[in-house]
Design an enzyme around this catalytic site. Structure first.
Site, PDB file in Angstrom:
ATOM      1  N   ASP A 192      31.575  38.647  35.238  1.00 15.39           N
ATOM      2  CA  ASP A 192      31.868  40.084  35.215  1.00 15.39           C
ATOM      3  C   ASP A 192      30.582  40.911  35.283  1.00 15.39           C
ATOM      4  OD1 ASP A 192      33.425  42.321  35.097  1.00 15.39           O
ATOM      5  OD2 ASP A 192      33.910  42.168  32.970  1.00 15.39           O
ATOM      6  N   ASN A 243      43.190  41.492  40.922  1.00 14.88           N
ATOM      7  CA  ASN A 243      42.107  42.062  41.725  1.00 14.88           C
ATOM      8  C   ASN A 243      42.577  42.660  43.060  1.00 14.88           C
ATOM      9  OD1 ASN A 243      39.576  39.683  40.600  1.00 14.88           O
ATOM     10  ND2 ASN A 243      39.983  41.752  39.891  1.00 14.88           N
TER      11      ASN A 243
HETATM   12  C1  FPP Z   1      33.852  40.933  38.452  1.00 21.57           C
HETATM   13  O1  FPP Z   1      32.873  41.949  38.461  1.00 21.57           O
HETATM   14  C2  FPP Z   1      33.655  40.070  39.611  1.00 21.57           C
HETATM   15  C3  FPP Z   1      34.605  39.754  40.515  1.00 21.57           C
HETATM   16  C4  FPP Z   1      35.990  40.240  40.474  1.00 21.57           C
HETATM   17  C5  FPP Z   1      34.287  38.906  41.688  1.00 21.57           C
HETATM   18  C6  FPP Z   1      33.487  37.675  41.411  1.00 21.57           C
HETATM   19  C7  FPP Z   1      32.985  37.186  42.670  1.00 21.57           C
HETATM   20  C8  FPP Z   1      31.772  36.700  42.915  1.00 21.57           C
HETATM   21  C9  FPP Z   1      30.739  36.465  41.887  1.00 21.57           C
HETATM   22  C10 FPP Z   1      31.445  36.406  44.308  1.00 21.57           C
HETATM   23  C11 FPP Z   1      31.390  35.041  44.774  1.00 21.57           C
HETATM   24  C12 FPP Z   1      32.096  33.975  44.063  1.00 21.57           C
HETATM   25  C13 FPP Z   1      32.212  32.736  44.584  1.00 21.57           C
HETATM   26  C14 FPP Z   1      32.848  31.675  43.783  1.00 21.57           C
HETATM   27  C15 FPP Z   1      31.718  32.391  45.901  1.00 21.57           C
HETATM   28  P1  FPP Z   1      33.346  43.459  38.646  1.00 21.57           P
HETATM   29  O2  FPP Z   1      33.338  43.755  40.087  1.00 21.57           O
HETATM   30  O3  FPP Z   1      34.649  43.668  37.961  1.00 21.57           O
HETATM   31  O4  FPP Z   1      32.209  44.232  37.910  1.00 21.57           O
HETATM   32  P2  FPP Z   1      32.345  45.601  37.121  1.00 21.57           P
HETATM   33  O5  FPP Z   1      33.224  45.326  35.921  1.00 21.57           O
HETATM   34  O6  FPP Z   1      30.947  45.918  36.722  1.00 21.57           O
HETATM   35  O7  FPP Z   1      32.938  46.624  38.051  1.00 21.57           O
END
Ligand code: FPP
Length: 236
Positions: A21, A69
């Protein structure tokens, strides 16, 4: 000071699950679009998977995209799907070289068709490896997993009483041990529908670091904290 390997003699950690996250906030704090945070998150995935191998952790699971998501802006979803395509395709040879099995958990049929094919191919090419597993949770939701398990029990014609063992058998990856440790980055203190069934006795480790800043030292700290815990599974 007791090292991680000394502590391991006490009780072995098998499965570490990570809620990655903070990508969006990482990007925002740099004045960048959110997708840059996800791209930096891929680098962090690579670092962490390497570190887990060095630290001899047999199972790593990563929460990459939840069933919730899909509510994100279309541009971000398209960007994330592009990253999954790129990562899985680009890393397959490396993963084969490292003799790791790559698996996916989630509603895979709900993903774009080309990603479904890439997933099938990757699982097929790596299914011969049994030393380590990298599990990517894609279009995954813990509640959906339990609903899918119940429906599949009904389809099998199994009659009541349904036991814990029967339900477990119908989960997405029923041979994977429950996570010993669940790590969540970015200071949020929630499970967010991750491994709902499997997390009953998991230990939790929260760090304020955003996922793109997470690395081997952080993983070591989390493992160290885990080995300091007393897991009693309901016993006195
Ligand atoms: C949460 O951060 C992250 C995600 C929903 C996506 C996770 C994906 C990756 C790390 C990319 C690649 C993964 C693989 C396995 C290739 P957020 O966007 O919710 O962050 P925020 O809470 O700060 O908005």
């Amino acid at each position: 000071m007791t090292s991680i390997s000394d502590k391991r003699n006490k009780k072995k950690i098998e499965h570490i699950a990570i809620i990655m996250d903070g990508n969006g906030r990482w990007a925002k704090s740099r004045g960048l679009p959110r997708i840059f945070g996800h791209r930096a998150g891929v680098k962090s995935v690579e670092r962490t998977v390497r570190a887990a191998k060095e630290l001899d952790i047999p199972y790593i699971s990563l929460y990459a995209f939840s069933t919730e998501n899909w509510k994100r802006p279309k541009i971000e979803i398209v960007g994330l799907m592009g990253l999954f395509r790129y990562y899985i395709k680009a890393k397959i040879d490396e993963i084969c070289k490292e003799e790791a099995r790559m698996r996916f958990a989630g509603n895979i049929k709900g993903l774009p068709e080309d990603i479904q094919r890439i997933i099938e191919d990757t699982e097929d090419r790596t299914k011969c490896y049994d030393k380590r597993q990298l599990i990517i949770c894609l279009n995954y939701g813990g509640r959906q997993e339990i609903i899918d398990a119940v429906n599949s029990i009904i389809e099998d014609g199994t009659s009541a009483p349904i036991t814990e063992d029967i339900l477990r058998e119908h989960l997405y990856l029923n041979d994977v041990p429950d996570p010993d440790l669940i790590i969540r980055t970015s200071g949020e203190l929630r499970l967010s529908n991750f491994w709902l069934w499997q997390s009953s006795y998991s230990e939790f480790y929260f760090t304020n670091k955003y996922w793109p800043d997470f690395g081997k030292e952080d993983l070591e700290q989390a493992i160290s904290a885990y080995y300091g815990r007393d897991r009693r599974y309901g016993k006195a």
